[in-house]
Design a protein around this motif. Structure first.
Motif, PDB file in Angstrom:
ATOM      1  N   ALA A   1     -10.048  -2.070  -1.216  1.00 53.97           N
ATOM      2  CA  ALA A   1      -9.573  -3.328  -0.632  1.00 53.97           C
ATOM      3  C   ALA A   1      -8.225  -3.145   0.043  1.00 53.97           C
ATOM      4  O   ALA A   1      -7.974  -3.718   1.115  1.00 53.97           O
ATOM      5  N   PHE A   2      -7.353  -2.345  -0.570  1.00 55.25           N
ATOM      6  CA  PHE A   2      -6.041  -2.096   0.024  1.00 55.25           C
ATOM      7  C   PHE A   2      -6.184  -1.443   1.391  1.00 55.25           C
ATOM      8  O   PHE A   2      -5.513  -1.840   2.350  1.00 55.25           O
ATOM      9  N   ALA A   3      -7.029  -0.425   1.496  1.00 54.65           N
ATOM     10  CA  ALA A   3      -7.182   0.309   2.753  1.00 54.65           C
ATOM     11  C   ALA A   3      -7.667  -0.609   3.872  1.00 54.65           C
ATOM     12  O   ALA A   3      -7.145  -0.568   4.995  1.00 54.65           O
ATOM     13  N   LYS A   4      -8.637  -1.453   3.582  1.00 56.17           N
ATOM     14  CA  LYS A   4      -9.152  -2.374   4.605  1.00 56.17           C
ATOM     15  C   LYS A   4      -8.093  -3.406   4.994  1.00 56.17           C
ATOM     16  O   LYS A   4      -7.938  -3.734   6.175  1.00 56.17           O
ATOM     17  N   ALA A   5      -7.365  -3.904   3.996  1.00 56.28           N
ATOM     18  CA  ALA A   5      -6.312  -4.884   4.283  1.00 56.28           C
ATOM     19  C   ALA A   5      -5.218  -4.259   5.130  1.00 56.28           C
ATOM     20  O   ALA A   5      -4.680  -4.897   6.043  1.00 56.28           O
ATOM     21  N   TYR A   6      -4.879  -3.010   4.837  1.00 55.38           N
ATOM     22  CA  TYR A   6      -3.847  -2.303   5.604  1.00 55.38           C
ATOM     23  C   TYR A   6      -4.276  -2.154   7.066  1.00 55.38           C
ATOM     24  O   TYR A   6      -3.494  -2.413   7.985  1.00 55.38           O
ATOM     25  N   VAL A   7      -5.512  -1.751   7.275  1.00 52.16           N
ATOM     26  CA  VAL A   7      -6.010  -1.573   8.649  1.00 52.16           C
ATOM     27  C   VAL A   7      -5.993  -2.906   9.395  1.00 52.16           C
ATOM     28  O   VAL A   7      -5.542  -2.979  10.541  1.00 52.16           O
ATOM     29  N   ARG A   8      -6.460  -3.967   8.756  1.00 51.32           N
ATOM     30  CA  ARG A   8      -6.449  -5.290   9.403  1.00 51.32           C
ATOM     31  C   ARG A   8      -5.029  -5.715   9.762  1.00 51.32           C
ATOM     32  O   ARG A   8      -4.774  -6.253  10.843  1.00 51.32           O
ATOM     33  N   GLU A   9      -4.102  -5.480   8.848  1.00 52.12           N
ATOM     34  CA  GLU A   9      -2.705  -5.864   9.077  1.00 52.12           C
ATOM     35  C   GLU A   9      -2.115  -5.113  10.262  1.00 52.12           C
ATOM     36  O   GLU A   9      -1.442  -5.691  11.120  1.00 52.12           O
ATOM     37  N   GLN A  10      -2.401  -3.817  10.338  1.00 52.84           N
ATOM     38  CA  GLN A  10      -1.858  -3.005  11.426  1.00 52.84           C
ATOM     39  C   GLN A  10      -2.473  -3.370  12.777  1.00 52.84           C
ATOM     40  O   GLN A  10      -1.800  -3.307  13.806  1.00 52.84           O
ATOM     41  N   ILE A  11      -3.729  -3.759  12.764  1.00 54.17           N
ATOM     42  CA  ILE A  11      -4.366  -4.214  14.013  1.00 54.17           C
ATOM     43  C   ILE A  11      -3.635  -5.446  14.546  1.00 54.17           C
ATOM     44  O   ILE A  11      -3.391  -5.578  15.742  1.00 54.17           O
ATOM     45  N   LEU A  12      -3.262  -6.337  13.648  1.00 53.25           N
ATOM     46  CA  LEU A  12      -2.606  -7.579  14.036  1.00 53.25           C
ATOM     47  C   LEU A  12      -1.129  -7.395  14.389  1.00 53.25           C
ATOM     48  O   LEU A  12      -0.625  -8.018  15.325  1.00 53.25           O
ATOM     49  N   LEU A  13      -0.433  -6.532  13.652  1.00 56.80           N
ATOM     50  CA  LEU A  13       1.026  -6.491  13.730  1.00 56.80           C
ATOM     51  C   LEU A  13       1.615  -5.266  14.415  1.00 56.80           C
ATOM     52  O   LEU A  13       2.814  -5.244  14.686  1.00 56.80           O
TER      53      LEU A  13
ATOM     54  N   LEU B   1      -2.878   6.390   5.387  1.00 59.12           N
ATOM     55  CA  LEU B   1      -3.704   6.205   4.195  1.00 59.12           C
ATOM     56  C   LEU B   1      -3.881   7.519   3.431  1.00 59.12           C
ATOM     57  O   LEU B   1      -3.928   7.533   2.200  1.00 59.12           O
ATOM     58  N   LYS B   2      -3.940   8.617   4.164  1.00 53.18           N
ATOM     59  CA  LYS B   2      -4.023   9.926   3.501  1.00 53.18           C
ATOM     60  C   LYS B   2      -2.757  10.202   2.697  1.00 53.18           C
ATOM     61  O   LYS B   2      -2.819  10.744   1.593  1.00 53.18           O
ATOM     62  N   LYS B   3      -1.605   9.848   3.260  1.00 51.65           N
ATOM     63  CA  LYS B   3      -0.342  10.052   2.548  1.00 51.65           C
ATOM     64  C   LYS B   3      -0.290   9.232   1.264  1.00 51.65           C
ATOM     65  O   LYS B   3       0.379   9.615   0.298  1.00 51.65           O
ATOM     66  N   LEU B   4      -0.993   8.119   1.257  1.00 54.20           N
ATOM     67  CA  LEU B   4      -1.047   7.268   0.066  1.00 54.20           C
ATOM     68  C   LEU B   4      -2.150   7.708  -0.901  1.00 54.20           C
ATOM     69  O   LEU B   4      -2.423   7.021  -1.876  1.00 54.20           O
ATOM     70  N   LYS B   5      -2.773   8.851  -0.579  1.00 58.03           N
ATOM     71  CA  LYS B   5      -3.792   9.457  -1.451  1.00 58.03           C
ATOM     72  C   LYS B   5      -5.028   8.576  -1.622  1.00 58.03           C
ATOM     73  O   LYS B   5      -5.661   8.576  -2.684  1.00 58.03           O
ATOM     74  N   ILE B   6      -5.338   7.827  -0.568  1.00 59.60           N
ATOM     75  CA  ILE B   6      -6.583   7.056  -0.573  1.00 59.60           C
ATOM     76  C   ILE B   6      -7.732   8.036  -0.352  1.00 59.60           C
ATOM     77  O   ILE B   6      -7.627   8.960   0.465  1.00 59.60           O
ATOM     78  N   GLY B   7      -8.828   7.852  -1.033  1.00 58.52           N
ATOM     79  CA  GLY B   7      -9.967   8.756  -0.911  1.00 58.52           C
ATOM     80  C   GLY B   7     -10.534   8.788   0.499  1.00 58.52           C
ATOM     81  O   GLY B   7     -10.524   7.790   1.220  1.00 58.52           O
ATOM     82  N   THR B   8     -11.045   9.960   0.890  1.00 51.84           N
ATOM     83  CA  THR B   8     -11.579  10.146   2.243  1.00 51.84           C
ATOM     84  C   THR B   8     -12.680   9.143   2.567  1.00 51.84           C
ATOM     85  O   THR B   8     -12.709   8.562   3.664  1.00 51.84           O
ATOM     86  N   ASP B   9     -13.598   8.940   1.652  1.00 54.70           N
ATOM     87  CA  ASP B   9     -14.699   7.994   1.892  1.00 54.70           C
ATOM     88  C   ASP B   9     -14.167   6.574   2.085  1.00 54.70           C
ATOM     89  O   ASP B   9     -14.672   5.828   2.943  1.00 54.70           O
ATOM     90  N   LEU B  10     -13.150   6.214   1.313  1.00 54.12           N
ATOM     91  CA  LEU B  10     -12.575   4.869   1.443  1.00 54.12           C
ATOM     92  C   LEU B  10     -11.864   4.712   2.790  1.00 54.12           C
ATOM     93  O   LEU B  10     -11.922   3.641   3.402  1.00 54.12           O
ATOM     94  N   ILE B  11     -11.212   5.770   3.240  1.00 51.45           N
ATOM     95  CA  ILE B  11     -10.530   5.718   4.543  1.00 51.45           C
ATOM     96  C   ILE B  11     -11.547   5.564   5.662  1.00 51.45           C
ATOM     97  O   ILE B  11     -11.368   4.749   6.578  1.00 51.45           O
ATOM     98  N   GLN B  12     -12.596   6.358   5.600  1.00 53.76           N
ATOM     99  CA  GLN B  12     -13.624   6.291   6.648  1.00 53.76           C
ATOM    100  C   GLN B  12     -14.269   4.909   6.702  1.00 53.76           C
ATOM    101  O   GLN B  12     -14.602   4.410   7.782  1.00 53.76           O
ATOM    102  N   ASP B  13     -14.441   4.319   5.554  1.00 50.25           N
ATOM    103  CA  ASP B  13     -15.018   2.976   5.500  1.00 50.25           C
ATOM    104  C   ASP B  13     -14.036   1.937   6.044  1.00 50.25           C
ATOM    105  O   ASP B  13     -14.414   1.040   6.804  1.00 50.25           O
ATOM    106  N   ALA B  14     -12.757   2.083   5.689  1.00 47.60           N
ATOM    107  CA  ALA B  14     -11.742   1.110   6.117  1.00 47.60           C
ATOM    108  C   ALA B  14     -11.494   1.162   7.616  1.00 47.60           C
ATOM    109  O   ALA B  14     -11.304   0.115   8.256  1.00 47.60           O
ATOM    110  N   ILE B  15     -11.503   2.347   8.200  1.00 49.68           N
ATOM    111  CA  ILE B  15     -11.151   2.473   9.617  1.00 49.68           C
ATOM    112  C   ILE B  15     -12.232   1.862  10.513  1.00 49.68           C
ATOM    113  O   ILE B  15     -11.978   1.573  11.693  1.00 49.68           O
TER     114      ILE B  15
END
Length: 269
Positions: free
Chosen positions: A113-125, A137-151
């Motif tokens: 949920a964090f990864a998706k929220a971060y992407v949405r926020e950056q799109i807007l701001l 997101l990689k620097k925050l150690k988010i899993g690869t699968d979660l990043i691919q899904d969020a982007i």
């Protein structure tokens, strides 16, 4: 032995247990419901001091949990952010793990949920491209699968729209560069912002660049360069230096030579 004098709730999450010891001293323990049941603090009355000592050890967890909740009060956090935050505040590693597990169980920590929220926020701001978001997101150690899904939240259309806005902004700001210089700088800037190279090149390839803009840029750069080359001895060396520098700025040989020739004629009048 000791005696539990009072148990009352706090914020519907914590229980304050008021304890009095045989020597007359008093202590307040702040516990969650699990700890309350675990240590048998379900009613007032006498209690073994061993149980109280065990409960006292729970205080690090309680304080750490409260810090974590306050930290989450500003915005969502990645699990790695929370762990770093608590460790920097000298919370022991086992307690950090315990707190994070509890927060995940409660839904307060959720990297997907964090990864998706971060992407949405950056799109807007922001004007960042997808690669920049992925790197963060990689620097925050988010899993690869979660990043691919969020982007996937960042659609191709939105990426293209941001690129076009950045190009328009750059065109409004710059009127002193040749087309070649302008596009090279712009390409580098857009790639640094995290947009994919192929998308950037495709967008730049269709920029409309009229002759008036190119001529205005040539006039401005030539006026600066002609002053700089005056330090060289002889007209031949000055001419060569002028043409060389104009080429470095992205202007064609014929256009630069024509400007220089006109300038020479004006000097002779």
């Amino acid at each position: 032995m000791a005696k539990i004098c009072k148990i009352h709730t706090k914020d519907n999450l914590w229980y304050t247990v008021e304890v009095q010891y045989d020597d007359g001293s008093e202590e307040s323990l702040l516990l969650d419901q699990d700890a309350l049941v675990k240590h048998g603090f379900l009613s007032t009355g006498e209690i073994e001091e061993a149980s109280l000592r065990d409960a006292s050890k729970q205080q690090e967890y309680v304080r750490a949990y409260q810090k974590a909740v306050r930290y989450l009060g500003y915005r969502m956090r990645a699990k790695s952010e929370m762990m770093k935050y608590l460790l920097e505040r000298e919370v022991s590693a086992p307690v950090v793990s315990q707190v994070c597990s509890k927060l995940e169980e409660q839904g307060y920590l959720n990297d997907a949920a964090f990864a998706k929220a971060y992407v949405r926020e950056q799109i807007l701001l922001s004007d960042k491209g997808p690669k920049a978001l992925i790197d963060h997101l990689k620097k925050l150690k988010i899993g690869t699968d979660l990043i691919q899904d969020a982007i996937l939240v960042y659609s191709k259309e939105e990426q293209e729209e941001k690129i076009q806005k950045l190009i328009g902004r750059a065109l409004r700001k710059s009127n002193k560069d040749s087309k070649w210089n302008f596009t090279q700088k712009l390409q580098q800037k857009l790639i640094q912002k995290g947009f994919y190279t192929d998308d950037v090149r495709s967008a730049i390839a269709i920029i409309e660049w009229n002759s008036d803009r190119q001529n205005d840029a040539l006039q401005k750069q030539a006026a600066k360069i002609i002053i700089l080359v005056q330090k060289y001895d002889g007209e031949f060396e000055q001419r060569n230096q002028f043409l060389k520098r104009m080429a470095m700025k992205g202007f064609g040989y014929d256009d630069a030579l024509a400007w220089y020739s006109n300038w020479l004629m004006e000097q002779e009048v």
